[in-house]
Design a protein around this motif. Structure first.
Motif, PDB file in Angstrom:
ATOM      1  N   VAL A 124       0.836  -1.202   0.000  1.00 26.02           N
ATOM      2  CA  VAL A 124       0.000   0.000   0.000  1.00 26.02           C
ATOM      3  C   VAL A 124       0.872   1.255   0.000  1.00 26.02           C
ATOM      4  O   VAL A 124       0.664   2.183  -0.792  1.00 26.02           O
ATOM      5  CB  VAL A 124      -0.956   0.006   1.218  1.00 26.02           C
ATOM      6  N   PHE A 125       1.881   1.259   0.857  1.00 19.68           N
ATOM      7  CA  PHE A 125       2.745   2.438   0.955  1.00 19.68           C
ATOM      8  C   PHE A 125       3.487   2.698  -0.358  1.00 19.68           C
ATOM      9  O   PHE A 125       3.511   3.823  -0.867  1.00 19.68           O
ATOM     10  CB  PHE A 125       3.741   2.270   2.114  1.00 19.68           C
ATOM     11  N   VAL A 126       4.065   1.650  -0.915  1.00 18.52           N
ATOM     12  CA  VAL A 126       4.802   1.794  -2.177  1.00 18.52           C
ATOM     13  C   VAL A 126       3.847   2.216  -3.303  1.00 18.52           C
ATOM     14  O   VAL A 126       4.206   3.031  -4.166  1.00 18.52           O
ATOM     15  CB  VAL A 126       5.545   0.477  -2.532  1.00 18.52           C
ATOM     16  N   SER A 127       2.615   1.703  -3.276  1.00 15.65           N
ATOM     17  CA  SER A 127       1.628   2.080  -4.301  1.00 15.65           C
ATOM     18  C   SER A 127       1.300   3.570  -4.214  1.00 15.65           C
ATOM     19  O   SER A 127       1.202   4.253  -5.239  1.00 15.65           O
ATOM     20  CB  SER A 127       0.347   1.267  -4.140  1.00 15.65           C
ATOM     21  N   PHE A 128       1.131   4.073  -2.986  1.00 11.38           N
ATOM     22  CA  PHE A 128       0.912   5.509  -2.798  1.00 11.38           C
ATOM     23  C   PHE A 128       2.063   6.299  -3.435  1.00 11.38           C
ATOM     24  O   PHE A 128       1.845   7.235  -4.193  1.00 11.38           O
ATOM     25  CB  PHE A 128       0.867   5.858  -1.298  1.00 11.38           C
ATOM     26  N   ALA A 129       3.287   5.894  -3.094  1.00  6.85           N
ATOM     27  CA  ALA A 129       4.465   6.632  -3.554  1.00  6.85           C
ATOM     28  C   ALA A 129       4.572   6.593  -5.080  1.00  6.85           C
ATOM     29  O   ALA A 129       4.797   7.624  -5.719  1.00  6.85           O
ATOM     30  CB  ALA A 129       5.729   6.059  -2.908  1.00  6.85           C
ATOM     31  N   CYS A 130       4.394   5.412  -5.654  1.00  3.10           N
ATOM     32  CA  CYS A 130       4.515   5.287  -7.107  1.00  3.10           C
ATOM     33  C   CYS A 130       3.396   6.032  -7.823  1.00  3.10           C
ATOM     34  O   CYS A 130       3.596   6.595  -8.899  1.00  3.10           O
ATOM     35  CB  CYS A 130       4.489   3.820  -7.526  1.00  3.10           C
ATOM     36  N   SER A 131       2.214   6.037  -7.216  1.00  3.83           N
ATOM     37  CA  SER A 131       1.082   6.724  -7.816  1.00  3.83           C
ATOM     38  C   SER A 131       1.338   8.226  -7.859  1.00  3.83           C
ATOM     39  O   SER A 131       1.052   8.896  -8.855  1.00  3.83           O
ATOM     40  CB  SER A 131      -0.170   6.420  -7.001  1.00  3.83           C
ATOM     41  N   LEU A 132       1.922   8.743  -6.787  1.00  2.24           N
ATOM     42  CA  LEU A 132       2.275  10.167  -6.759  1.00  2.24           C
ATOM     43  C   LEU A 132       3.326  10.463  -7.828  1.00  2.24           C
ATOM     44  O   LEU A 132       3.213  11.423  -8.588  1.00  2.24           O
ATOM     45  CB  LEU A 132       2.813  10.546  -5.371  1.00  2.24           C
ATOM     46  N   ALA A 133       4.333   9.590  -7.892  1.00  3.29           N
ATOM     47  CA  ALA A 133       5.397   9.774  -8.889  1.00  3.29           C
ATOM     48  C   ALA A 133       4.818   9.744 -10.298  1.00  3.29           C
ATOM     49  O   ALA A 133       5.201  10.543 -11.162  1.00  3.29           O
ATOM     50  CB  ALA A 133       6.466   8.693  -8.725  1.00  3.29           C
ATOM     51  N   ALA A 134       3.852   8.844 -10.531  1.00  3.17           N
ATOM     52  CA  ALA A 134       3.289   8.690 -11.872  1.00  3.17           C
ATOM     53  C   ALA A 134       2.533   9.938 -12.320  1.00  3.17           C
ATOM     54  O   ALA A 134       2.441  10.231 -13.504  1.00  3.17           O
ATOM     55  CB  ALA A 134       2.357   7.481 -11.914  1.00  3.17           C
ATOM     56  N   VAL A 135       1.993  10.674 -11.342  1.00  2.52           N
ATOM     57  CA  VAL A 135       1.272  11.900 -11.686  1.00  2.52           C
ATOM     58  C   VAL A 135       2.252  13.015 -12.039  1.00  2.52           C
ATOM     59  O   VAL A 135       1.952  13.918 -12.821  1.00  2.52           O
ATOM     60  CB  VAL A 135       0.366  12.328 -10.504  1.00  2.52           C
ATOM     61  N   LYS A 136       3.450  12.941 -11.450  1.00  4.50           N
ATOM     62  CA  LYS A 136       4.422  14.024 -11.637  1.00  4.50           C
ATOM     63  C   LYS A 136       5.388  13.780 -12.805  1.00  4.50           C
ATOM     64  O   LYS A 136       5.847  14.728 -13.433  1.00  4.50           O
ATOM     65  CB  LYS A 136       5.262  14.204 -10.348  1.00  4.50           C
ATOM     66  N   LEU A 137       5.718  12.511 -13.063  1.00  2.90           N
ATOM     67  CA  LEU A 137       6.748  12.222 -14.055  1.00  2.90           C
ATOM     68  C   LEU A 137       6.258  12.465 -15.482  1.00  2.90           C
ATOM     69  O   LEU A 137       5.084  12.274 -15.771  1.00  2.90           O
ATOM     70  CB  LEU A 137       7.202  10.757 -13.931  1.00  2.90           C
ATOM     71  N   PRO A 138       7.182  12.877 -16.377  1.00  3.99           N
ATOM     72  CA  PRO A 138       6.776  13.043 -17.777  1.00  3.99           C
ATOM     73  C   PRO A 138       6.379  11.687 -18.388  1.00  3.99           C
ATOM     74  O   PRO A 138       6.673  10.642 -17.819  1.00  3.99           O
ATOM     75  CB  PRO A 138       8.036  13.608 -18.447  1.00  3.99           C
ATOM     76  N   VAL A 139       5.767  11.710 -19.542  1.00  2.00           N
ATOM     77  CA  VAL A 139       5.267  10.549 -20.292  1.00  2.00           C
ATOM     78  C   VAL A 139       4.122   9.857 -19.550  1.00  2.00           C
ATOM     79  O   VAL A 139       2.972   9.906 -19.977  1.00  2.00           O
ATOM     80  CB  VAL A 139       6.381   9.524 -20.631  1.00  2.00           C
ATOM     81  N   ILE A 140       4.440   9.241 -18.403  1.00  2.00           N
ATOM     82  CA  ILE A 140       3.399   8.461 -17.717  1.00  2.00           C
ATOM     83  C   ILE A 140       2.282   9.369 -17.207  1.00  2.00           C
ATOM     84  O   ILE A 140       1.111   8.984 -17.195  1.00  2.00           O
ATOM     85  CB  ILE A 140       4.000   7.598 -16.578  1.00  2.00           C
ATOM     86  N   SER A 141       2.603  10.610 -16.839  1.00  2.00           N
ATOM     87  CA  SER A 141       1.570  11.531 -16.375  1.00  2.00           C
ATOM     88  C   SER A 141       0.639  11.934 -17.515  1.00  2.00           C
ATOM     89  O   SER A 141      -0.461  12.419 -17.286  1.00  2.00           O
ATOM     90  CB  SER A 141       2.204  12.767 -15.736  1.00  2.00           C
ATOM     91  N   GLY A 142       1.102  11.713 -18.758  1.00  2.00           N
ATOM     92  CA  GLY A 142       0.263  12.042 -19.910  1.00  2.00           C
ATOM     93  C   GLY A 142      -0.830  11.015 -20.152  1.00  2.00           C
ATOM     94  O   GLY A 142      -1.767  11.267 -20.903  1.00  2.00           O
ATOM     95  N   LEU A 143      -0.710   9.846 -19.529  1.00  2.00           N
ATOM     96  CA  LEU A 143      -1.738   8.814 -19.683  1.00  2.00           C
ATOM     97  C   LEU A 143      -2.997   9.221 -18.923  1.00  2.00           C
ATOM     98  O   LEU A 143      -2.936  10.022 -17.998  1.00  2.00           O
ATOM     99  CB  LEU A 143      -1.235   7.480 -19.113  1.00  2.00           C
ATOM    100  N   SER A 144      -4.128   8.644 -19.304  1.00  2.00           N
ATOM    101  CA  SER A 144      -5.351   8.909 -18.555  1.00  2.00           C
ATOM    102  C   SER A 144      -5.231   8.250 -17.187  1.00  2.00           C
ATOM    103  O   SER A 144      -4.415   7.347 -16.987  1.00  2.00           O
ATOM    104  CB  SER A 144      -6.555   8.334 -19.291  1.00  2.00           C
TER     105      SER A 144
END
Lengths: 102, 247
Positions: free
Chosen positions: B189-209
């Motif tokens: 759960v903790f790692v998922s929170f962290a990765c989810s936050l990163a995914a919103v901020k990082l280029p390319v992946i943040s462009g996905l829906s």
């Protein structure tokens, strides 16, 4: 030409249903493969965690109230509050905080 | 042994808070649907038949831009792909010989939240429970959509803001107690929170829906934890030697 809205609604509903039941048509018995079993065990936790954060912080009027709702929600759930109570605590946190912030 | 009726009522009770959260979220969905040209009846119909938040929001937007039906189908498949995984997780808990009817009925009830409470219940998933939850939650989802369309502007923004976290609160109520009991789930759960936050901020992946980010992270992270901390479908630890101990 604009597609008929009711046709659109039914196609959307049916395609969504297909995704829900796809696995039911494919699977006949539990998968024995250890990796797949483990993978499926973690799916719900990872999915729900990913959907919760950071979305909860972005859903509210200000990020502060969303972040507070997240912390209160985690604490309430950690100490055994029911589904309904956790949801209510989160809503109240946002409502009360935004009385002061706005 | 609980009777089918008791299980249905249990599901119905557990579905009420979900419905309360749905009502709030559906309200904001309704506000959007109105912009996209849906009247209250059409919104109600779409919600009671589809009951999928992100998927419906997308569907409404696609209708407004008069997107072809084939595109609607493909995009609906993509945005709701997590339902397939959830279906697999539920079917994994059903013994061999479970009738197709039962599997399809359980699968038909999948929403993020109903899946969450169903998988959190020990034992074999049953349609009595899932339909109980569905009967409580989905009418409120449809009602919220219709009200959002017909009177969306009346509700104060602060109330909408407060109600919008109800769903997330429910998610937390589903994932946090197991995270407390099982350290591997806690880490997941903790790692998922962290990765989810990163995914919103990082280029390319943040462009996905958002739906696509969710499915991508779910597949990657669940695979990672499956390798790091193997478990059976019921959550039993799998020891290196193959022996299992119920923790």
């Amino acid at each position: 030409m604009q597609t008929n809205i009711y046709l659109y609604i039914f196609v959307m509903a049916f395609s969504t249903w297909v995704m829900r039941v796809a696995a039911s048509f494919i699977m006949r018995k539990p998968i024995k493969n250890m990796f797949i079993q483990s993978f499926l065990y973690y799916v719900p936790y990872v999915t729900l965690a990913v959907m919760t954060f950071p979305a909860i912080v972005e859903a509210t009027g200000t990020p502060i109230s969303g972040a507070a709702a997240l912390i209160i929600g985690i604490l309430a759930a950690w100490f055994g509050a029911s589904l309904f109570k956790v949801a209510v605590f989160c809503c109240l946190t946002v409502f009360v905080l935004e009385l002061f912030i706005h | 042994m609980e009777t089918s009726k008791e299980i249905f009522l249990k599901g119905y009770r557990d579905g009420i808070p979900i419905g309360a959260g749905y009502f709030a979220v559906a309200f904001s969905l309704g506000i959007a649907a109105r912009e996209y040209g849906f009247n209250a009846f059409q919104g109600f119909l779409a919600s009671i038949l589809t009951y999928a938040s992100a998927g419906q929001y997308m569907g409404f937007a696609l209708y407004a831009t008069n997107t072809a039906l084939i595109e609607l189908i493909i995009l609906t498949f993509i945005i709701n792909a997590r339902y397939i995984l959830m279906g697999f997780a539920l079917n994994q808990r059903m013994p061999e010989g479970t009738p197709l009817r039962t599997r399809v009925l359980v699968g038909s009830c999948i929403t993020d939240e109903i899946f969450g409470i169903t998988i959190a219940r020990p034992g074999v998933p049953t349609p009595f429970y899932t339909f109980g939850a569905l009967f409580a939650a989905v009418p409120l989802w449809a009602l919220g959509t219709a009200l959002g369309i017909s009177m969306g502007i009346i509700l104060p923004a602060r109330v909408v803001s407060a109600l919008s976290v109800a769903l997330f609160g429910m998610f937390l109520a589903v994932i946090i107690p197991p995270a407390r009991k099982d350290k591997a789930v806690g880490i997941a759960v903790f790692v998922s929170f962290a990765c989810s936050l990163a995914a919103v901020k990082l280029p390319v992946i943040s462009g996905l829906s958002q739906g696509n980010r969710t499915i991508l992270l779910t597949v990657l992270l669940s695979a990672l934890f499956a390798v790091l901390f193997p478990r059976t479908a019921d959550g039993e630890k799998i020891e290196k030697g193959g022996a299992r101990d119920a923790d």
